[in-house]
Design a protein around this motif. Structure first.
Motif, PDB file in Angstrom:
ATOM      1  N   SER A   1       9.715 -10.369 -17.816  1.00 20.94           N
ATOM      2  CA  SER A   1      10.885 -10.196 -18.674  1.00 20.94           C
ATOM      3  C   SER A   1      12.056  -9.788 -17.800  1.00 20.94           C
ATOM      4  CB  SER A   1      10.629  -9.104 -19.716  1.00 20.94           C
ATOM      5  OG  SER A   1      11.822  -8.732 -20.359  1.00 20.94           O
TER       6      SER A   1
ATOM      7  N   ALA B   1       4.446  -7.618 -23.705  1.00 24.22           N
ATOM      8  CA  ALA B   1       4.427  -8.286 -25.005  1.00 24.22           C
ATOM      9  C   ALA B   1       4.442  -9.808 -24.843  1.00 24.22           C
ATOM     10  CB  ALA B   1       5.616  -7.828 -25.849  1.00 24.22           C
ATOM     11  N   ALA B   2       5.144 -10.305 -23.838  1.00 19.61           N
ATOM     12  CA  ALA B   2       5.171 -11.750 -23.581  1.00 19.61           C
ATOM     13  C   ALA B   2       3.781 -12.250 -23.219  1.00 19.61           C
ATOM     14  CB  ALA B   2       6.167 -12.071 -22.469  1.00 19.61           C
TER      15      ALA B   2
ATOM     16  N   GLU C   1      14.280  -7.905 -19.074  1.00 15.85           N
ATOM     17  CA  GLU C   1      14.761  -6.685 -19.732  1.00 15.85           C
ATOM     18  C   GLU C   1      13.905  -5.437 -19.518  1.00 15.85           C
ATOM     19  OE1 GLU C   1      15.872  -7.387 -23.802  1.00 15.85           O
ATOM     20  OE2 GLU C   1      16.319  -9.475 -23.332  1.00 15.85           O
ATOM     21  N   SER C   2      12.556  -5.564 -19.622  1.00 20.06           N
ATOM     22  CA  SER C   2      11.722  -4.358 -19.540  1.00 20.06           C
ATOM     23  C   SER C   2      10.253  -4.703 -19.300  1.00 20.06           C
ATOM     24  CB  SER C   2      11.826  -3.546 -20.838  1.00 20.06           C
ATOM     25  OG  SER C   2      11.189  -4.237 -21.904  1.00 20.06           O
ATOM     26  N   TRP C   3       9.497  -3.680 -18.898  1.00 18.70           N
ATOM     27  CA  TRP C   3       8.051  -3.849 -18.740  1.00 18.70           C
ATOM     28  C   TRP C   3       7.396  -4.054 -20.100  1.00 18.70           C
ATOM     29  CZ3 TRP C   3       9.359   0.349 -15.047  1.00 18.70           C
ATOM     30  CH2 TRP C   3       9.312  -0.099 -13.722  1.00 18.70           C
ATOM     31  N   GLU C   4       7.895  -3.365 -21.111  1.00 18.37           N
ATOM     32  CA  GLU C   4       7.326  -3.516 -22.458  1.00 18.37           C
ATOM     33  C   GLU C   4       7.434  -4.967 -22.929  1.00 18.37           C
ATOM     34  OE1 GLU C   4       9.536  -1.151 -21.617  1.00 18.37           O
ATOM     35  OE2 GLU C   4       8.461   0.736 -21.936  1.00 18.37           O
ATOM     36  N   LYS C   5       8.582  -5.578 -22.709  1.00 20.01           N
ATOM     37  CA  LYS C   5       8.756  -6.971 -23.123  1.00 20.01           C
ATOM     38  C   LYS C   5       7.926  -7.913 -22.260  1.00 20.01           C
ATOM     39  CE  LYS C   5      13.088  -6.507 -25.518  1.00 20.01           C
ATOM     40  NZ  LYS C   5      14.419  -7.019 -25.760  1.00 20.01           N
TER      41      LYS C   5
END
Length: 70
Positions: free
Chosen positions: A15, A24-25, A17-21
């Protein structure tokens, strides 16, 4: 409950934008082609850098398990 077998695969999500995204990807993509996902484990977080040392992408290495079907 009968005995079960699970398969674990390793994925890398990215991502800007972030590690979380990024995580989630990876899980979201796995869910499109695998059934009965059970657990997602974040194994490693890292960054992809450009030539100037600035962040290009966040990367999450994720182990995903799903029930092995007969």
């Amino acid at each position: 409950m009968p005995d079960s077998v699970y398969k674990v695969i390793e994925l890398v999500g990215t991502s800007k934008e972030s590690w979380e995204k990024a995580a989630a990807a990876a899980v979201g993509r796995a869910g499109k082609s695998l059934r009965d996902l059970r657990v997602a484990e974040i194994v490693k977080l890292d960054l992809q850098l450009d030539a100037k040392g600035e962040i290009e992408a966040y990367r999450a290495k994720v182990n995903v398990s799903f029930k092995f079907e007969d």
